[in-house]
Design an enzyme around this catalytic site. Structure first.
Site, PDB file in Angstrom:
ATOM      1  N   ARG A 171      41.850  55.909  29.799  1.00 51.46           N
ATOM      2  CA  ARG A 171      40.980  55.692  28.175  1.00 51.46           C
ATOM      3  C   ARG A 171      40.419  55.260  28.071  1.00 51.46           C
ATOM      4  O   ARG A 171      39.283  55.533  26.863  1.00 51.46           O
ATOM      5  CB  ARG A 171      41.947  53.508  27.756  1.00 51.46           C
TER       6      ARG A 171
ATOM      7  N   HIS B 270      38.029  56.440  24.994  1.00 51.49           N
ATOM      8  CA  HIS B 270      36.681  55.653  24.722  1.00 51.49           C
ATOM      9  C   HIS B 270      35.083  56.153  24.696  1.00 51.49           C
ATOM     10  O   HIS B 270      33.592  55.949  24.376  1.00 51.49           O
ATOM     11  CB  HIS B 270      36.819  54.483  25.162  1.00 51.49           C
TER      12      HIS B 270
ATOM     13  N   VAL C 109      32.983  57.724  20.734  1.00 48.28           N
ATOM     14  CA  VAL C 109      31.197  57.177  21.001  1.00 48.28           C
ATOM     15  C   VAL C 109      30.088  58.242  21.279  1.00 48.28           C
ATOM     16  O   VAL C 109      30.652  58.440  22.539  1.00 48.28           O
ATOM     17  CB  VAL C 109      31.582  55.722  21.590  1.00 48.28           C
TER      18      VAL C 109
ATOM     19  N   ASP D  86      29.732  62.024  26.655  1.00 44.78           N
ATOM     20  CA  ASP D  86      28.420  62.120  27.981  1.00 44.78           C
ATOM     21  C   ASP D  86      28.280  61.065  28.884  1.00 44.78           C
ATOM     22  O   ASP D  86      27.374  60.181  29.100  1.00 44.78           O
ATOM     23  CB  ASP D  86      27.568  62.159  26.679  1.00 44.78           C
TER      24      ASP D  86
ATOM     25  N   ASN E 272      36.136  47.061  24.797  1.00 44.85           N
ATOM     26  CA  ASN E 272      35.972  47.614  25.390  1.00 44.85           C
ATOM     27  C   ASN E 272      35.854  46.269  27.132  1.00 44.85           C
ATOM     28  O   ASN E 272      37.182  46.906  28.067  1.00 44.85           O
ATOM     29  CB  ASN E 272      34.809  48.031  26.083  1.00 44.85           C
TER      30      ASN E 272
ATOM     31  N   HIS F 268      49.809  55.993  25.510  1.00 46.39           N
ATOM     32  CA  HIS F 268      50.582  54.758  25.342  1.00 46.39           C
ATOM     33  C   HIS F 268      51.303  53.542  26.815  1.00 46.39           C
ATOM     34  O   HIS F 268      51.995  53.636  26.116  1.00 46.39           O
ATOM     35  CB  HIS F 268      50.677  54.208  24.352  1.00 46.39           C
TER      36      HIS F 268
END
Length: 399
Positions: A62, A66, A70, A74, A94, A193
């Protein structure tokens, strides 16, 4: 004389451009020469983290998702907030649910001790996600590396880039399409999931406050609702209560998640909504019936995600501490190190450049333990140390 000078300039430009082009792409085995034990160290830290807490594997998968959704892959999700900036990790999407940071920190500390300023935090996250999939029964795959670390992490960017668990199938499809994924790839990635857990706040409205006419979501299996309510009483104020995402607790070796969705046990609205669309419902059915086919598709989808808006070449930085953007002093030190590494890189990458001019010049840079540059002109062949490449070509052409 002028023709010869032009030829020398052409050779120099061609070599530099070719090396930059190769260096700017993600590559399997990227750290083979600069830090050969990088992937082994990350794997070892994932293994140790998993033995302490098996749930960390889902957390690391995860974490990669995440991070990539976004600002690209990086490592920006790892950056701590400061008094002047709220970072991604403190977003409600988060915090407190995202985990696995300590595994990344441990791997980074070991890598900095032996390969200072070489392995990026973004690559560590990508490799750790792969190793987490394997340790929970999934198929392994080679991770192309060469990502650089970003210097910006804004909590506000999570709100528009991370799909919340309340999306319906059309909204979910649009969110993934914005990142370049097909609907089938979306359903494939959602299968992650099959491992992991969720806090009550992500689905409590489906149990107690669904809409104005009914308190609970009618698309949920009533027996499943009763189980969830038992674990999460409406009166509970405990924010740390969690439940497995997949009710039959299978790992990547199975496709229990899809069977759960078919049984109306998809924990999130965004899980159960996959049955509301004919195309996505068909994918759910196929994955439930043929888990091996899903296991084969999943690595390809992860690899695609791992290349979202990556920073390469001289963009970004190689963070010394994954939680903190490099200081100006660290940037200066790492810039010197990177410059030297780039020079070495140019000498070991096989580059073949053939330039036909009036002098019939051939330049070849080749990879060997004793790298040489072989310059052939009409007057003969000269073997030269590669460190003298540019000056020697210029001198040869003017003799």
């Amino acid at each position: 004389m002028r023709a010869r000078n032009l030829t020398c300039a052409s050779i120099t430009l061609t070599v530099v451009l070719l090396c930059q082009s190769v260096h700017s792409q993600l590559q399997v085995g990227f750290y083979g020469n600069s830090c050969g034990s990088a992937e082994t160290i990350v794997k070892d830290e994932v293994r140790k983290g998993f033995y302490r807490d098996q749930g960390v594997a889902a957390g690391l998968v995860r974490l990669h998702f995440h991070d990539c959704f976004v600002k690209g892959c990086d490592g920006s999700v790892l950056i701590d907030s400061t008094p002047g900036n709220s970072a991604e990790k403190d977003s409600p999407a988060n915090d407190p649910s995202l985990r696995g940071y300590e595994v990344i920190d441990s791997a980074k500390a070991r890598l900095e001790a032996i390969c200072k300023g070489v392995v990026s935090c973004a690559d560590i996250v990508a490799i750790a996600a792969r190793d987490s999939i394997v340790i929970t029964g999934g198929l392994g795959y080679e991770v192309p590396a060469g990502r650089r670390d970003g210097r910006i992490s804004l909590v506000s960017e999570t709100f528009t880039n991370l799909p919340p668990p309340t999306l319906n199938v059309d909204q979910l499809t649009q969110a993934f399409a914005k990142k370049g994924f097909t609907q089938e790839e979306m359903v494939t990635l959602t299968g992650a999931h099959t491992i992991g857990r969720s806090h009550c706040t992500s689905f409590s409205e489906r149990l107690y406050n669904f809409n104005g006419t009914t308190s609970q979501d009618p698309s949920l299996d009533p027996m499943y609702v009763a189980q969830l309510k038992q674990k999460f009483p409406q009166s509970s104020k405990n924010p740390n209560l969690v439940v497995p995402m997949n009710s039959d607790c299978s790992g990547f070796g199975d496709a229990g998640y899809y069977r759960g969705v078919l049984a109306n046990r998809g924990l999130f609205t965004s899980d159960q909504t996959l049955l509301a669309n004919a195309a996505t419902a068909n994918q759910v059915i196929k994955n439930a019936r043929n888990p091996q086919a899903w296991r084969l598709k999943f690595p390809a989808a992860m690899l695609k995600m791992g290349q979202l808006d990556v920073l390469t070449g001289n963009a970004g930085e190689i963070r010394t501490n994954c939680r903190v953007i490099n200081s100006k002093r660290e940037r200066g030190m790492l810039h010197t190190h990177t410059t030297l590494e780039a020079k070495s890189w140019m000498l070991i990458v096989p580059v073949y450049v053939f330039i036909i001019t009036r002098q019939a010049i051939m330049l070849r840079v080749f990879d060997s333990l004793n790298t040489k540059c072989e310059c052939t002109v009409k007057h003969g062949t000269y073997l030269l140390p590669s460190s003298q490449l540019l000056a020697s070509i210029h001198n040869l052409l003017n003799h």
